[in-house]
Design an enzyme around this catalytic site. Sequence first.
Site, PDB file in Angstrom:
ATOM      1  CB  SER A   1      21.559  10.870 -21.924  1.00 16.77           C
ATOM      2  OG  SER A   1      20.556  11.074 -20.978  1.00 16.77           O
TER       3      SER A   1
ATOM      4  CG  HIS B   1      24.927   8.004 -23.942  1.00 13.88           C
ATOM      5  ND1 HIS B   1      24.877   9.144 -24.691  1.00 13.88           N
ATOM      6  CD2 HIS B   1      23.639   7.702 -23.627  1.00 13.88           C
ATOM      7  CE1 HIS B   1      23.623   9.518 -24.824  1.00 13.88           C
ATOM      8  NE2 HIS B   1      22.859   8.663 -24.189  1.00 13.88           N
TER       9      HIS B   1
ATOM     10  CD  GLU C   1      27.934  10.554 -26.684  1.00  7.14           C
ATOM     11  OE1 GLU C   1      28.494  11.640 -26.854  1.00  7.14           O
ATOM     12  OE2 GLU C   1      26.846  10.453 -26.092  1.00  7.14           O
TER      13      GLU C   1
ATOM     14  CG  ASN D   1      21.892  13.518 -25.411  1.00  5.81           C
ATOM     15  OD1 ASN D   1      21.122  13.456 -26.370  1.00  5.81           O
ATOM     16  ND2 ASN D   1      22.036  12.545 -24.549  1.00  5.81           N
TER      17      ASN D   1
HETATM   18  N1  CAA Z   1      14.818  -3.465 -32.355  1.00  6.10           N
HETATM   19  C1  CAA Z   1      15.280  -4.078 -33.464  1.00  6.10           C
HETATM   20  N2  CAA Z   1      15.146  -3.568 -34.697  1.00  6.10           N
HETATM   21  C2  CAA Z   1      14.480  -2.408 -34.832  1.00  6.10           C
HETATM   22  C3  CAA Z   1      13.956  -1.698 -33.723  1.00  6.10           C
HETATM   23  C4  CAA Z   1      14.154  -2.272 -32.447  1.00  6.10           C
HETATM   24  N3  CAA Z   1      13.716  -1.669 -31.335  1.00  6.10           N
HETATM   25  N4  CAA Z   1      13.355  -0.557 -34.171  1.00  6.10           N
HETATM   26  C5  CAA Z   1      13.501  -0.544 -35.505  1.00  6.10           C
HETATM   27  N5  CAA Z   1      14.177  -1.654 -35.898  1.00  6.10           N
HETATM   28  C6  CAA Z   1      14.637  -1.980 -37.244  1.00  6.10           C
HETATM   29  C7  CAA Z   1      13.527  -2.386 -38.164  1.00  6.10           C
HETATM   30  O1  CAA Z   1      13.278  -3.769 -38.073  1.00  6.10           O
HETATM   31  C8  CAA Z   1      14.075  -1.999 -39.506  1.00  6.10           C
HETATM   32  O2  CAA Z   1      14.974  -2.987 -39.967  1.00  6.10           O
HETATM   33  P1  CAA Z   1      15.338  -3.187 -41.549  1.00  6.10           P
HETATM   34  O3  CAA Z   1      16.257  -2.050 -41.897  1.00  6.10           O
HETATM   35  O4  CAA Z   1      16.003  -4.512 -41.595  1.00  6.10           O
HETATM   36  O5  CAA Z   1      14.062  -3.107 -42.290  1.00  6.10           O
HETATM   37  C9  CAA Z   1      14.870  -0.731 -39.223  1.00  6.10           C
HETATM   38  O6  CAA Z   1      15.165  -0.789 -37.817  1.00  6.10           O
HETATM   39  C10 CAA Z   1      14.076   0.513 -39.525  1.00  6.10           C
HETATM   40  O7  CAA Z   1      12.850   0.453 -38.792  1.00  6.10           O
HETATM   41  P2  CAA Z   1      11.408   0.799 -39.388  1.00  6.10           P
HETATM   42  O8  CAA Z   1      11.349   0.425 -40.842  1.00  6.10           O
HETATM   43  O9  CAA Z   1      10.372   0.225 -38.472  1.00  6.10           O
HETATM   44  O10 CAA Z   1      11.245   2.357 -39.203  1.00  6.10           O
HETATM   45  P3  CAA Z   1      12.052   3.551 -39.776  1.00  6.10           P
HETATM   46  O11 CAA Z   1      12.681   3.265 -41.087  1.00  6.10           O
HETATM   47  O12 CAA Z   1      11.100   4.676 -39.639  1.00  6.10           O
HETATM   48  O13 CAA Z   1      13.241   3.743 -38.722  1.00  6.10           O
HETATM   49  C11 CAA Z   1      14.246   4.522 -36.741  1.00  6.10           C
HETATM   50  C12 CAA Z   1      13.031   3.841 -37.357  1.00  6.10           C
HETATM   51  C13 CAA Z   1      15.466   3.627 -36.880  1.00  6.10           C
HETATM   52  C14 CAA Z   1      13.910   4.696 -35.260  1.00  6.10           C
HETATM   53  C15 CAA Z   1      14.486   5.895 -37.484  1.00  6.10           C
HETATM   54  O14 CAA Z   1      13.315   6.637 -37.505  1.00  6.10           O
HETATM   55  C16 CAA Z   1      15.578   6.711 -36.844  1.00  6.10           C
HETATM   56  O15 CAA Z   1      16.763   6.494 -37.071  1.00  6.10           O
HETATM   57  N6  CAA Z   1      15.179   7.712 -36.039  1.00  6.10           N
HETATM   58  C17 CAA Z   1      16.125   8.576 -35.302  1.00  6.10           C
HETATM   59  C18 CAA Z   1      16.569   7.870 -34.069  1.00  6.10           C
HETATM   60  C19 CAA Z   1      17.538   8.707 -33.284  1.00  6.10           C
HETATM   61  O16 CAA Z   1      17.911   9.805 -33.616  1.00  6.10           O
HETATM   62  N7  CAA Z   1      17.966   8.118 -32.161  1.00  6.10           N
HETATM   63  C20 CAA Z   1      18.871   8.782 -31.255  1.00  6.10           C
HETATM   64  C21 CAA Z   1      18.078   9.443 -30.203  1.00  6.10           C
HETATM   65  S1  CAA Z   1      19.131  10.313 -29.113  1.00  6.10           S
HETATM   66  C22 CAA Z   1      19.568   9.186 -28.001  1.00  6.10           C
HETATM   67  O17 CAA Z   1      19.169   8.066 -27.964  1.00  6.10           O
HETATM   68  C23 CAA Z   1      20.502   9.712 -26.984  1.00  6.10           C
HETATM   69  C24 CAA Z   1      19.905  10.164 -25.722  1.00  6.10           C
HETATM   70  O18 CAA Z   1      20.592  10.067 -24.712  1.00  6.10           O
HETATM   71  C25 CAA Z   1      18.593  10.804 -25.616  1.00  6.10           C
END
Ligand code: CAA
Length: 291
Positions: free
Chosen positions: A119, A140, A152, A190
């Site tokens: 990352s 990424h 990315e 990031n």
């Molecule tokens: N595998 C498969 N499906 C998943 C899953 C997984 N691990 N986690 C969630 N889902 C699916 C759910 O089944 C659900 O599907 P539907 O739309 O069909 O209902 C959908 O994703 C939404 O999940 P939830 O209803 O359980 O929960 P939510 O609505 O609160 O969403 C989330 C969860 C998608 C994580 C949301 O909170 C979100 O987008 N959060 C921000 C995530 C983010 O910013 N990620 C980037 C981080 S930075 C990074 O990764 C880079 C780095 O290098 C650090």
Amino acid sequence: MEIRSVGVVGAGQMGSGIAHVFALAGYDVVLTDISADGLVRAITTIDKNIERQVSRGKVSADDKAAAMARIQTTLKLADVGPCDLIIEAATERETVKQAIFEDLLPHLKPHTILTSNTSSISITRLASRTDRPEKFMGFHFMNPVPVMQLVELIRGIATDQETWDTMHEVVRKLGKTAASAEDFPAFIVNRILMPMINEAVYTLYEGVGSVKSIDESLKLGANHPMGPLELADFIGLDTCLAIMNVLHDGLADTKYRPCPLLTKYVEAGWLGRKTQRGFYDYRGETPVPTR
Ligand code: CAA
């Protein structure tokens, strides 16, 4: 060049998500880790997450069975050597990543493309320690990998166009969207996201707001799906700190200084969800703020 087989090194949160999406997209996947328990946990997680997609009608039961059958696990790093594409998704420490690439080199096919899901670490520097910097890229994924649309693609200074084009096509076949980034500390996502999370920790450290008020402010006031402290726990506070250190060291600007409170949480071993404690305590039914 066509990619058919994919080796994933590291079966943690990111590696298992990557294996999940590649297997569903029809690729043969070899998943390796140094921990046998880690591999068992990864398969259980992938099974559970694909099942969730089946229950929501996004994936058929047959496609799930076919995807699970495409994933092989192994404790031997050399077993991923013959794959067309290798994705390193190990711990975010440069020495660990370099050692993995060094150990892989004698087992690779001449055409194998090497990538890292880092990352923040320099792709050019990782590539320079291999025998194929022109076939080396940053690849990424975002967490949770099965849900997040973006990948990315990071070009090292020596990456050739054929490698970039091949990886762009792989992203298309996964049904995701690629963003092209140059190789500077923490790339695009990031570079922008981590200073925001670090600022949220400063806001907490200086007593401007509580964990709850900071997270609610960004969720309700800026329509973020998660508050910044909740997101930091989700990503892992050790990863957040490692990325801030890469930004601070690589760009030498005090605006990237990691918040001392973030360092303190990491020193305490409170790394977020994966250790059940971070800005929230996850040991009970619902998460409780720790400050
Ligand atoms: N595998 C498969 N499906 C998943 C899953 C997984 N691990 N986690 C969630 N889902 C699916 C759910 O089944 C659900 O599907 P539907 O739309 O069909 O209902 C959908 O994703 C939404 O999940 P939830 O209803 O359980 O929960 P939510 O609505 O609160 O969403 C989330 C969860 C998608 C994580 C949301 O909170 C979100 O987008 N959060 C921000 C995530 C983010 O910013 N990620 C980037 C981080 S930075 C990074 O990764 C880079 C780095 O290098 C650090």
